[in-house]
Scaffold this active site. Structure first.
Site, PDB file in Angstrom:
ATOM      1  N   ASP A 182       0.867  -1.160   0.000  1.00  0.00           N
ATOM      2  CA  ASP A 182       0.000   0.000   0.000  1.00  0.00           C
ATOM      3  C   ASP A 182       0.915   1.222   0.000  1.00  0.00           C
ATOM      4  OD1 ASP A 182      -3.203   0.579   1.616  1.00  0.00           O
ATOM      5  OD2 ASP A 182      -2.103   1.743   0.132  1.00  0.00           O
TER       6      ASP A 182
HETATM    7  C1  GLC Z   1      -4.277   4.149  -0.385  1.00  0.00           C
HETATM    8  C2  GLC Z   1      -5.188   2.989  -0.005  1.00  0.00           C
HETATM    9  C3  GLC Z   1      -5.205   1.883  -1.023  1.00  0.00           C
HETATM   10  C4  GLC Z   1      -5.036   2.445  -2.412  1.00  0.00           C
HETATM   11  C5  GLC Z   1      -3.643   3.052  -2.498  1.00  0.00           C
HETATM   12  C6  GLC Z   1      -3.409   3.737  -3.846  1.00  0.00           C
HETATM   13  O1  GLC Z   1      -3.545   4.572   0.719  1.00  0.00           O
HETATM   14  O2  GLC Z   1      -4.954   2.411   1.265  1.00  0.00           O
HETATM   15  O3  GLC Z   1      -6.457   1.201  -0.872  1.00  0.00           O
HETATM   16  O4  GLC Z   1      -5.167   1.421  -3.381  1.00  0.00           O
HETATM   17  O5  GLC Z   1      -3.387   3.983  -1.456  1.00  0.00           O
HETATM   18  O6  GLC Z   1      -4.256   4.809  -3.983  1.00  0.00           O
END
Ligand code: GLC
Length: 736
Positions: free
Chosen positions: A293
């Site tokens: 993440d």
């Molecule tokens: C965010 C979220 C995740 C998302 C990623 C990219 O922090 O936790 O669900 O896919 O970043 O945007």
């Protein structure tokens, strides 16, 4: 003459062979689309330098990031060798320009894979996933994901960071909106449906994208519903609650997973060798890759695991995390970690292999560029809108309908009141991709279109979503007094759920509750329409409203679907995939909880009920369904034998409608205590008025009666089991 012609032909043939051999020599194997993918990967890996390999394991954003929670410096000069980029634009031109740089300015011409959060639609926005689960229609959800994939791929996105399949027990956590509710089996069914919808059976197709199961794993157990924090998850709970949907999603062929932020009982998800390597890669044999993440590798410092970003890179990579999303940990430190022998080239090759495998499967080496099309060709197509209509209709849940107040007769005078009545934007919900406010008709306009001007309709906002301005109450009360029936539209802003949207209470702001109390003075029946990304605390509103319809954040066609239910054009069929607590104080409360050590008035709250306001599976229809006797094929079975169960259901009402039958099992006594009951199968069928249909469940004793221990080993014990449908329990004895 003939001899000369023959010699000429032989020379020509020889030249052609030489050319083609030369040509073959000059065209490397990895560029040969006819060669097996694994051979192409071998060839490409053999040509790559360590630096080029490391860059394949990094993901930046292309352009300005549009997720306010991810504060990260935009990378100005993105290297041509970058492995992946998050793509926030809505057209493919920007992507194609960057891809050209990768194809023409890098030494090996390895295409970039572009990802984005396509959670419940790209431009055609569908109901939030929590609402979709309440439709109990995985086929329809698969169709919605296929549309999202078509719109995304044609816009330059090859890979979506979806589906989110985190089993959620705490609606204070804003991200409860993004998953499929509180049940592991349900999240698994919709995980598979989403993966099939996104990926189809050929990832290189121009209307498919790679899926990404997230957030792996246990993110939804965030303590007290606060996002990004510690999660206390025993290994037993990991296996019986949080891992099951991921196992189903991996088996469905999900191309990737995203590692989670949360600290899993001392080992954060993005540094967890047990989950990412032992379980996912070794046990389940996943051949895709894991992306972190956003910044999750770097956040290992905040979590107190790593003291430096370099140490964080070592922890994550050695745990099995293949790609670093925006921590700049892998690009900064991986080379030196190899040189210091803290990670090996073999490990790097394995991760790069996984990334390249997806790129080959997506067909990016042959088709690195997205064809440029106009928005009309891509977005809001009639067939896409049809799916939006059906999914909105089937996701809405009729929670209360006192004295059959609904449907509303068309000649009634209707007062449409509340902060959600003329608010289209919030109907799209969190993570609404490139959805546009103008695409979402307001609830008021939907009602006007449905009931037409003849019924007579008056609008009054009454109050804002929050605050303490009661100046609109008088006008609202006057409209209510004029009317035959009041439709009050309340709810949450779309940013009140989703990421970093934890709330200490799931009650609506007090001003909204006070508005209903004021409207009650008019003495007219009240229909409460709720727009929310989570279950709400409704115990004070419940007693004041005659009917309650939860429409979630229903997407582009929410208003018309809601109006169709109020008019009776649509017979509601939604049922809750998540419990509505009586109050915030009850959280966590969910249907498949363990049994208490005490019975009667012990082990319960002494000040309020310990029962939810609306339980898992609750949802009303405008018709009645009568269940016959649940009939098993046997009441005594041995391991390996077949067992099936049937129940006849009759639509005894005067209207057509749809009914979902939920099949639960219970194992009252087990060497590991089990939940009071566990959903193991569900099926939805459409009925004509008066029609009887048979619902059938083929029980797989290992899968459905068996359980799993803390090592993920499934076991089946002889003894007494129950099959539960509604209020019927059928006892089954399993003998050795
Ligand atoms: C965010 C979220 C995740 C998302 C990623 C990219 O922090 O936790 O669900 O896919 O970043 O945007």
């Amino acid at each position: 003459m003939k001899k000369r012609a023959l010699i000429y032909m032989l020379c020509l043939l020889g030249t052609l062979c030489t050319l083609s051999a030369k040509d073959k020599k000059s065209t490397p194997l990895y560029k040969d689309a006819k060669a097996p993918i694994e051979r192409r990967i071998d060839d490409l890996l053999s040509r790559m330098t360590l630096e080029e390999k490391v860059m394949q394991l990094n993901q930046y954003t292309l352009g300005q990031n549009n997720n306010v929670n991810n504060i990260g410096e935009e990378v100005k000069n993105i290297p041509a060798e970058i492995g992946s980029l998050i793509y926030f634009d809505v057209d493919p031109e920007l992507r194609n320009g960057m891809q050209k740089k990768a194809m023409e300015e890098s030494r090996l011409g390895i295409p970039i894979v572009f990802g984005y959060d396509v959670i419940h639609g790209f431009r055609t926005v569908y109901p939030i996933s929590l609402g979709q689960a309440c439709s109990w229609n995985p086929g329809l959800v698969e169709q919605a994901c296929a549309v999202a994939a078509q719109e995304a791929r044609m816009s330059g996105v090859d890979w979506t960071f979806s589906p989110m399949i985190d089993v959620a027990h705490d609606p204070r956590w804003g991200r409860v909106a993004e998953g499929y509710g509180e049940d592991p089996y349900t999240n698994g069914v919709f995980a598979a449906a989403s993966v099939h919808g996104y990926q189809g059976d050929d990832l290189s197709a121009k209307d498919r994208v790679a899926a990404c199961l997230k957030h792996y794993v246990g993110y939804s157990a965030s303590e007290a519903g606060r996002d990004y924090v510690y999660t206390e998850i025993s290994q037993q709970t990991l296996w019986d609650t949080y891992l099951p949907p991921y196992e189903v999603g991996v088996k469905a062929g999900a191309a990737t997973l995203m590692s989670s932020f949360n600290d899993i009982s001392g080992v954060p998800g993005s540094a967890n060798h047990y989950t990412m390597t032992e379980v996912l890669k070794n046990r389940w044999g996943h051949d895709g890759f894991v992306v972190s993440d956003w910044g999750a590798v770097k956040q290992l410092e905040n979590q107190g695991l790593a003291s430096t970003k370099k140490e964080a890179a070592r922890y994550s990579f050695n745990a099995g995390l293949d790609m670093d999303m925006m921590s700049h940990a892998y690009d900064s430190h991986m080379k030196e970690l190899v040189e210091e022998g803290k990670i090996t080239m073999a490990q790097i090759d394995e991760s790069v292999r996984r990334v390249l495998r997806l790129k080959f499967r997506l067909g990016l080496f042959e088709q690195p560029y997205t064809p440029v099309t106009n928005e009309k060709e891509r977005f809001l197509r009639p067939q896409s809108m049809e799916v939006a209509v059906r999914l909105a209709e089937e996701s809405m849940v009729l929670l209360k309908n006192e004295n059959q107040l609904l449907p509303v007769a068309r000649q009634k005078r209707i007062a449409v009141i509340g902060p959600m009545a003329k608010n289209g934007a919030d109907l799209l919900g969190s993570w609404c991709g490139h959805g546009q406010d103008k695409d979402a008709e307001t609830l008021y306009d939907g009602l006007l279109a449905e009931f037409g001007k003849k019924a007579g309709m008056r609008y009054a906002e009454g109050c804002k979503v929050e605050g303490d301005d009661r100046s609109g109450f008088a006008e609202a009360l006057a409209a209510a007094q004029w009317s035959d029936i009041v439709v009050v539209c309340l709810g949450e802003k779309k940013e009140w759920s989703g990421e970093n949207a934890s709330r200490s209470t799931i009650a609506l702001p007090q001003i909204q509750e006070e508005l209903v109390t004021e409207l009650k003075k008019a003495g007219k029946p009240i229909v409460l329409v709720l727009v929310s990304g989570r279950p709400l605390e409704l115990n004070r509103l419940e007693s004041q409203c005659d009917a309650i319809l939860e429409i979630w954040q229903p997407g582009v066609n929410g208003a018309r679907s809601m109006a169709g239910i109020l008019s009776g054009r649509i017979n509601p069929s939604g049922k809750l995939a998540i419990t509505f607590p009586y109050s915030t104080g009850q959280i966590p409360i969910y249907y498949n909880r363990r049994k208490s050590g005490r019975r009667g008035n012990q082990g319960i709250y002494q000040d309020i009920t310990s029962e939810p306001l609306y339980p898992f599976g609750h949802g009303l229809s405008y018709t009645e369904f009568k269940y016959g006797t649940v009939t098993p094929s046997a009441t005594r079975v041995k391991r390996g034998e077949k067992l099936s169960v049937e129940v006849n259901v009759t639509n005894t009402g005067t209207r057509d409608g749809a009914e979902t039958v939920h099949w639960f099992i219970a194992d009252p006594y087990c060497s590991i205590t089990r939940p009071m009951k566990e959903l193991k199968y569900f099926e939805k069928q459409q009925f004509k008025a008066g029609e009887t249909k048979t619902f059938h469940f083929d029980v797989d004793l290992e899968r459905d009666f068996g359980f799993v221990n803390k090592n993920g080993e499934r076991f089946l014990e002889a003894g007494e089991y129950e099959i539960i449908v509604k209020d019927q329990k059928v006892k089954i004895e399993l003998v050795e």
